[in-house]
Motif scaffolding. Structure first.
Motif, PDB file in Angstrom:
ATOM      1  N   GLN A  99     -94.298  -3.654 -29.665  1.00 14.27           N
ATOM      2  CA  GLN A  99     -94.331  -2.696 -30.767  1.00 14.27           C
ATOM      3  C   GLN A  99     -95.666  -1.961 -30.812  1.00 14.27           C
ATOM      4  OE1 GLN A  99     -91.613  -1.929 -32.783  1.00 14.27           O
ATOM      5  NE2 GLN A  99     -92.969  -0.206 -33.269  1.00 14.27           N
TER       6      GLN A  99
ATOM      7  N   ILE B  37     -95.497   0.893 -28.438  1.00 11.81           N
ATOM      8  CA  ILE B  37     -94.633   1.926 -29.021  1.00 11.81           C
ATOM      9  C   ILE B  37     -95.371   2.689 -30.118  1.00 11.81           C
ATOM     10  CG2 ILE B  37     -92.540   2.316 -30.378  1.00 11.81           C
ATOM     11  CD1 ILE B  37     -91.890   1.655 -27.511  1.00 11.81           C
TER      12      ILE B  37
ATOM     13  N   LEU C 273     -88.607   0.204 -30.165  1.00 10.55           N
ATOM     14  CA  LEU C 273     -88.796  -0.872 -29.203  1.00 10.55           C
ATOM     15  C   LEU C 273     -87.465  -1.371 -28.659  1.00 10.55           C
ATOM     16  CD1 LEU C 273     -90.642  -2.859 -27.732  1.00 10.55           C
ATOM     17  CD2 LEU C 273     -90.565  -4.324 -29.768  1.00 10.55           C
TER      18      LEU C 273
END
Length: 591
Positions: free
Chosen positions: A434, A437, A454
């Protein structure tokens, strides 16, 4: 009386001859030498300015030293089919004189930096604050020089000690390995990180000088050029430090276009870690100063990137164009409001209905663009004009004056690169996360694009594909750095990746007359079928020629030097297998 005068003259003459060693051997302060100049920070500051100036020459960033890498990448092709051809096609001959220009100009910079470091001494702890800044800048600029030399020439020679310049025996140096040169760049950047202030210090340090943030950013870049796990972890650590403000305050500009305009309102902005300074339009001289040996008080102090990119109809040299692949990559994804990605406007100079009312609208310099009049870079071969680092979209003037006249500072490293590199390192070390991302989404959000999720990335290979072939091309399209990326990613030594970039760089030649008479039916914007295309930049690539050959004249002059992989047509595949550098397979992002 006459005899007395003659005797007196003889005595005075003899006295002069016998005492000249300690009485009349005075130093002319107006004729300083390498041994007398440079004892103070103020004097060495003049050398620092000279070193910066050398980074704005033909072989550094004023023209070919920037564009060699631009056309080495898959986002740009040679629309003039003349200038830059050997470097776009990656088949430069060892006796091509242009091979030496990058080498020549970066070594000029290194020589000045070596002199600064020699005169400043070896003990940084004993330096005054002013001298620390002088020494820090010298380390940064020398590191920048070696970063470029490694990326272009693979195994250049390391020259670090000014005292060795005293004889040919010590001046002639052997090649250093790719890793050794990058290690030296990293060492120089590390020194600069500890000696230089951040951009937050203000003054000159926020207006174009090297800062600790610039050094930190390039330290990460150098590490990623030989991407072992250990180097990627080091790079991630320093990139996190930049993001967290350890080396100064950086943020993305709200308007992407502010990174590509000239003037104090835009240059050296909050997103810029390092940029090369050029004089604004209207404030330049008239003399083009192409090499470091040319010294004119009336130098233009601009760059020629604009001249290379601008269509011939607007006074440009019409040399380089954006690939149809890059254009269609932009067109493939709309913003959350349904509009085009605004980065397309500043990257490629095409007419789009959506540009009416956006920024300066559908404009090529000051000429309105229309839907039925395709403006191409080169009238003989076509090409989508590159808008970036030109005034095509700024309404500043109607046509270019070719030569070193463009005043837009070249942003060599921006904060968006920090974010995307951090995401790349995080993905390499920990798989899709994450955090990776989130860093990517910061860059996407500035462009108005939807957040990545994700859950859509089930492997590190897939997220890497997104970073390498979507996020980075759209953020940095047609900028210096893509060729360096292809080398560090190993794409020349993976059959799937080589085929992919060959497809990216595929083009069809286009002329307005042939289109209007129906001889050709495609437009310059259409996707290109590589199998049936006129050419691709990589059709003529041979193993080892991802680097520029060391010019034969340089090898002839220095008996200790040997050529690199481009000189010998030698494969570099073992660099990746032996060192464990990752080469990701091609992933279909539509699945």
């Amino acid at each position: 009386m006459k005899l007395y005068k003659i005797s007196l003259a003889l005595i005075l003459g003899l006295g002069t001859m016998t005492s000249c060693e300690d009485k009349l051997d005075v130093v002319n302060v107006n004729q300083q030498t390498a041994s007398t100049f440079g004892s103070t920070a103020k004097e060495l500051e003049e050398c620092v300015i000279a070193a910066y100036n050398h980074t704005r020459m033909e072989g550094t960033y004023a023209r070919v030293g920037y564009n060699y890498d631009v056309c080495r990448g898959d986002e740009v092709w040679n629309s003039s089919q003349v200038w830059y051809m050997p470097y776009d096609d990656l088949n430069a001959a060892v006796d091509n004189e242009m091979d030496q220009w990058v080498w020549r100009d970066w070594y000029y910079t290194i020589n000045v930096c070596n002199y600064i470091l020699y005169r400043a001494g070896q003990d940084n702890s004993a330096l005054s604050d002013d001298m620390k800044r002088v020494v820090g800048q010298a380390h940064f600029l020398r590191g920048l020089s070696y970063y470029n030399l490694a990326g272009y020439y693979q195994n250049p020679t390391l020259m670090l000690d000014y005292e060795e310049y005293s004889s040919l025996e010590t001046l002639y140096s052997e090649n250093s390995s790719y890793d050794e040169v990058l290690d030296q760049a990293e060492s120089d950047f590390t020194e600069a990180m500890t000696l230089l202030p951040s951009r937050d210090a203000g003054g000159e340090w926020a207006k174009g000088r090297a800062t600790c943030g610039a050094a930190a950013g390039f330290y990460a870049r150098a590490l990623m050029m030989h991407p072992t796990k250990d180097n990627l972890q080091k790079a991630l650590n320093v990139l996190k430090d930049i993001i967290n403000g350890k080396y100064g305050t950086y943020k993305l500009m709200k308007n992407y276009g502010d990174n590509f305009r000239e003037g104090p309102a835009y240059e050296n902005n909050d997103e810029s870690l390092y940029e090369v300074q050029f004089l604004d339009y209207g404030s330049q001289g008239t003399d083009d100063e192409w090499t470091p040996v040319n010294t004119s008080a009336n130098a233009t102090q601009g760059h020629a990137i604009e001249s290379n990119y601008t269509p011939g109809d607007f006074g440009g040299w019409a040399d380089l164009s954006a690939s149809p692949w890059l254009y269609n990559l932009f067109k493939a994804e709309r913003t959350t409001s349904g509009s085009l990605d605004p980065r397309l406007y500043w990257t490629i100079g095409t007419y789009e209905p959506e540009w009416e009312g956006f920024e300066n609208g559908n404009v090529a310099f000051t000429t309105p663009m229309t839907a039925d009049n395709y403006i191409v870079t080169n009238n003989n071969f076509g090409g989508l004009p590159i808008a970036k680092y030109t005034n095509m979209r700024t309404n500043l003037y109607s046509s270019v004056v070719t030569g070193l006249h463009c005043g837009i500072n070249l942003r060599i490293m921006r904060y968006s690169d920090v974010l995307l590199r951090a995401a790349e390192c995080e993905n390499e070390l920990n798989g899709p996360t994450q955090q990776a991302i989130d860093w990517i989404n910061q860059v996407r959000n500035r462009a108005g694009l939807a957040n990545l999720k994700l859950a859509d990335f089930d492997s590190a290979d897939k997220l890497f594909e997104q970073i390498a072939n979507v996020e980075r091309p759209k953020e940095f399209g047609c900028e210096y750095g893509r060729g360096f990326d292809l080398i560090r990613w190993g794409w020349f030594y993976n059959s799937g990746r080589l085929q992919q970039i060959t497809e990216h760089a595929a083009v069809n030649f286009w002329t307005k007359a042939a289109y209007e008479t129906g001889k050709i039916t495609f437009t310059p914007k259409d996707p290109v079928d590589e199998v049936n295309s006129d050419k691709s930049s990589y059709d003529t690539w041979k193993e080892g020629h991802e680097f520029i050959p060391i010019y034969q004249g340089i090898l002839n002059a220095n008996p200790k030097l040997v050529g690199n992989s481009a000189n010998t047509n030698t494969s570099n595949a073992n660099l990746y297998t032996t060192n464990g550098w990752p080469i990701h397979p091609v992933v279909d992002l539509s699945k």
